[in-house]
Design an enzyme around this catalytic site. Structure first.
Site, PDB file in Angstrom:
ATOM      1  N   ASP A  10       0.732  -1.383  -0.165  1.00 17.97           N
ATOM      2  CA  ASP A  10       0.035   0.015   0.091  1.00 17.97           C
ATOM      3  C   ASP A  10       0.864   1.049   0.003  1.00 17.97           C
ATOM      4  OD1 ASP A  10       0.923   0.179   2.615  1.00 17.97           O
ATOM      5  OD2 ASP A  10      -1.169   0.086   3.610  1.00 17.97           O
ATOM      6  N   CYS A  40       3.170  -3.560   4.097  1.00 12.71           N
ATOM      7  CA  CYS A  40       2.132  -2.141   4.473  1.00 12.71           C
ATOM      8  C   CYS A  40       2.908  -1.425   5.594  1.00 12.71           C
ATOM      9  CB  CYS A  40       0.802  -2.476   4.666  1.00 12.71           C
ATOM     10  SG  CYS A  40       0.626  -3.573   6.225  1.00 12.71           S
ATOM     11  N   THR A  43       2.643  -1.413   9.060  1.00 11.81           N
ATOM     12  CA  THR A  43       3.171  -2.378  10.027  1.00 11.81           C
ATOM     13  C   THR A  43       3.538  -3.853   9.649  1.00 11.81           C
ATOM     14  OG1 THR A  43       0.972  -3.109  10.587  1.00 11.81           O
ATOM     15  CG2 THR A  43       2.028  -1.045  11.853  1.00 11.81           C
ATOM     16  N   HIS A 102      10.947 -23.913   8.682  1.00 10.62           N
ATOM     17  CA  HIS A 102      10.055 -24.971   9.518  1.00 10.62           C
ATOM     18  C   HIS A 102       8.683 -24.625   9.011  1.00 10.62           C
ATOM     19  CE1 HIS A 102      12.606 -25.547  13.311  1.00 10.62           C
ATOM     20  NE2 HIS A 102      13.076 -25.967  12.109  1.00 10.62           N
ATOM     21  N   HIS A 143       8.592 -31.402   9.743  1.00 12.23           N
ATOM     22  CA  HIS A 143       7.697 -30.393   9.539  1.00 12.23           C
ATOM     23  C   HIS A 143       6.582 -30.596   8.451  1.00 12.23           C
ATOM     24  CE1 HIS A 143      10.310 -28.184  12.092  1.00 12.23           C
ATOM     25  NE2 HIS A 143      11.453 -28.505  11.386  1.00 12.23           N
TER      26      HIS A 143
END
Ligand code: RB5
Length: 153
Positions: free
Chosen positions: A8, A65, A67, A98, A133
């Site tokens: 963004d 973005c 955060t 993992h 995994h």
């Protein structure tokens, strides 16, 4: 490897830095925008990249973005997407080893360009470890396929 990248307005500067890294590493990429500093809604761009990863149109994704939180929430709604929000190289490495993460999410307002570059370098060059995994990833796929949890509006 073809990478789908999107951001963004708050992630635009970091996206440009990441595109320079892709050129250095010789990666092919599809840029899903945004392309200007005008304010936009992160779900619109998170959707484009996540859908491309989910459908196998690109091999991996990178979303940015302010955060990284909004983009992570959006990306992890998509079947087959395992998006990892990473702000240091250790988590980036482990998310590949993992979790076989297929979208890296960064917060353009949280970390600087140098650290973002380091994180992306590690993330794009680390392979899934497999082994024990695999069954854990299979359980995630099972949850995706079989569960519809009712959440409060
Ligand atoms: C945009 O102001 C900001 O809310 C967005 O970039 C992101 O941080 C959302 O999670």
């Amino acid at each position: 490897m073809i990478v789908g990248i999107g951001c963004d307005h708050a992630g635009l500067a970091m996206k440009e830095e990441m595109l320079a890294l892709f050129k250095d590493l010789g990666f092919k990429y599809k840029d899903y925008g945004t392309f200007t500093k005008d304010s936009v809604d992160y779900p619109d761009f998170g959707l484009k990249v996540s859908e491309a990863v989910s459908k196998g149109e690109v091999d991996r994704g990178l979303l940015i973005c302010g955060t990284g939180i909004g983009m992570s929430i959006v990306a992890n709604k998509f079947t087959g997407v395992r998006a990892a929000l990473c702000h240091e190289p250790y988590s980036a490495k482990m998310s590949r080893l993992h979790n076989d993460a297929n979208i890296l999410v960064l917060g353009g307002r949280v970390i600087g360009k140098g650290l973002a570059r380091e994180i992306a370098m590690v993330w794009f060059t680390t392979e899934f470890e497999g082994g024990r995994h695999i069954s854990r990833i299979d359980k995630i796929k099972e949850i995706e396929g079989n569960r519809c949890l009712k959440v409060k509006e």
